[in-house]
Design a protein around this motif. Structure first.
Motif: not given
Lengths: 109, 114
Positions: B1-2, B28-29, B70-73, B94-96
């Motif tokens: 599980e992420p 990465n989502h 703001p910073d991609g994460s 979050i989801t994929f």
């Protein structure tokens, strides 16, 4: 408006008793349906989803399109099942979950 | 599980102040969501975010709210001028693969507006 109804705020049962947590949704079609669980001091986590038809921790849920229901069932409750349970269909746009108010399940020995 | 983390776990602020709540998914989502839960009430959808833009927002998500990555994460929820009624638990998810996919929730941030 799309609505989800969980009529029982609290359900108290004894260990080993059957459990049914009710959920009704208000809109037609074939929504994607989920049950989420929140144990004490923990995050919301997926219990099961309709499409996978899995049985998780002994819980199952059957979609009844005629009654627009997705009740959660377990034949023999365990003390560790005590938690808050949320029924959550995806909205008709397919973009977000709509949560019911939740049912607190309390299992005592 | 992420894994999804949220900071801070608890934020206390004065009415009218700005707050920023952060969500950090550990992978990465593409699809991000904010929900809130006022004490004793149900979890309510606020906003979904995909491909660096809002894909849907609820009527709760008015001009006082904004989201960005703001910073991609980090994925942030900003409330510009908090009101007493903003006091709630705020959950990031979050989801994929979008809204019909399993949503993975963070532990939440408890916001208290005094």
């Amino acid at each position: 408006a799309q609505r989800v109804t969980q009529p029982e705020k609290l359900l108290s049962v004894f260990k080993g008793a059957p459990v049914e947590l009710k959920c009704n949704y208000s809109y037609s079609g074939s929504p994607e349906l989920f049950w989420y669980v929140q144990y004490s001091r923990q995050r919301l986590q997926l219990l099961l989803r309709h499409i996978s038809r899995e049985s998780i921790k002994g819980f199952t849920a059957d979609l009844n399109k005629g009654e627009t229901s997705f009740h959660l069932k377990k034949p023999f409750a365990q003390e560790e099942d005590s938690a808050m349970y949320y029924c959550a269909p995806v909205n008709q746009a397919g973009t977000a979950l709509i949560f019911g108010k939740g049912t607190t399940l309390s299992v005592s020995s | 599980e992420p894994e999804v983390t949220q900071t801070p776990s608890h934020q206390v602020t004065q009415m009218g102040q700005e707050v920023i709540l952060r969500c950090v998914p550990i992978s990465n989502h593409l699809y991000f969501y904010w929900y809130r839960q006022i004490l004793g009430q149900k979890v309510e959808f606020l906003v979904s975010f995909y491909n660096n833009e809002i894909s849907e927002k609820s009527e709760i998500f008015d001009d006082q709210f904004s989201v960005e990555r703001p910073d991609g994460s980090n994925f942030t929820l900003k409330i510009r001028s908090t009101k007493l009624e903003d006091s709630a638990m705020y959950f990031c998810a979050i989801t994929f693969r979008g809204g019909t996919d399993t949503q993975y929730f963070g532990p939440g941030t408890r916001l208290t507006v005094l």
